[in-house]
Design a protein around this motif. Structure first.
Motif, short mmCIF file in Angstrom:
data_model
loop_
_atom_site.label_atom_id
_atom_site.label_comp_id
_atom_site.label_asym_id
_atom_site.label_seq_id
_atom_site.Cartn_x
_atom_site.Cartn_y
_atom_site.Cartn_z
N UNK A 7 61.64 -4.91 18.42
CA UNK A 7 62.58 -5.96 18.04
C UNK A 7 62.65 -6.15 16.53
N UNK A 8 61.53 -5.96 15.85
CA UNK A 8 61.52 -6.10 14.38
C UNK A 8 62.39 -5.00 13.76
N UNK A 9 62.28 -3.80 14.29
CA UNK A 9 63.08 -2.69 13.79
C UNK A 9 64.56 -2.94 14.03
N UNK A 10 64.90 -3.50 15.19
CA UNK A 10 66.30 -3.82 15.47
C UNK A 10 66.82 -4.85 14.47
N UNK A 11 66.01 -5.84 14.15
CA UNK A 11 66.42 -6.84 13.18
C UNK A 11 66.69 -6.21 11.82
N UNK A 12 65.86 -5.24 11.45
CA UNK A 12 66.04 -4.57 10.16
C UNK A 12 67.31 -3.73 10.17
N UNK A 13 67.57 -3.04 11.29
CA UNK A 13 68.82 -2.29 11.42
C UNK A 13 70.01 -3.22 11.20
N UNK A 14 69.97 -4.37 11.85
CA UNK A 14 71.07 -5.33 11.75
C UNK A 14 71.32 -5.73 10.30
N UNK A 15 70.27 -5.90 9.54
CA UNK A 15 70.42 -6.30 8.14
C UNK A 15 71.07 -5.21 7.32
N UNK A 16 70.71 -3.97 7.55
CA UNK A 16 71.35 -2.87 6.84
C UNK A 16 72.81 -2.73 7.24
#
Length: 217
Positions: free
Chosen positions: A141-150
């Motif tokens: 989920x943390x990685x998904x959040x980072x993807x969303x930010x990019x």
């Protein structure tokens, strides 16, 4: 940056095609974002500024919570419903008892945000893109959040604000009012601020300087 990587970023951030064909699968594209500095990503946007999607009223985001994009993907990918509509998406996203009009608006706003992030198609049939499927299948989920930010770097009003902020201070409220009425700007202002904060969260120093040039009047 390798030529194929640069071509992939151009496709994703400038041309904004839903599918990538530059020697990268969708998981590789997401990992490419994570492994590319925001300054290098900005360079792609800047070097192709004449080809960017223009800002218009309808592509300035409006949403209740950006985390709903995962719920949008769940409906699109897992529901099995053919010919999805904003109403049908909103039905699954809204609380029980919500009026049809509210379901339509809620479904539309959050589906359009997911589309601007490149996760679903912008036109019917409403389906997930390769990027969207890779995002959905990412278990961390943390990685998904980072993807969303990019992926927020795809949004036209964000791109234009960053380009202007490289050379001068930008009054974001005034910029938005070039496309929106004052009352609509006030409703969407918090959404744009949230998206700019996403980029600050992942920014290197040059990008931080640009973001610090964006003020709210």
């Amino acid at each position: 940056m390798e030529q194929k990587a640069q071509e992939a970023l151009i496709t994703l951030l400038v041309n904004q095609n839903p599918y990538i064909d530059a020697g990268f699968d969708a998981f590789s594209i997401l990992d490419l974002l994570l492994n590319t500095s925001t300054d290098d990503i900005f360079a792609v946007i800047k070097n192709h500024r004449s080809s960017l999607i223009p800002v218009v009223t309808n592509n300035i985001p409006q949403f209740s919570t950006a985390d709903e994009i995962f719920s949008v993907l769940r409906v699109v990918i897992d529901s099995g419903i053919e010919d999805l509509s904003y109403e049908k998406i909103g039905y699954y996203l809204c609380d029980k008892g919500a009026k049809v009009g509210a379901q339509v608006k809620y479904g539309e706003n959050h589906y359009k945000l997911a589309a601007q992030l490149g996760l679903v198609t912008s036109a019917k049939p409403f389906i997930a893109t390769d990027i969207g499927l890779a995002f959905y299948l990412t278990e961390n989920a943390v990685k998904r959040q980072t993807f969303k930010k990019y992926l927020a770097l795809r949004i036209p009003i964000i791109q234009q604000a960053l380009l202007l902020a490289e050379i001068s201070t930008v009054n974001m409220s005034s910029l938005m009012c070039q496309y929106l009425s004052q009352s609509t700007m006030l409703r969407r202002r918090s959404n744009v601020r949230e998206l700019l904060q996403y980029i600050m969260d992942i920014a290197d120093v040059p990008m931080q300087r640009r973001l610090n040039n964006i003020v709210w009047g």
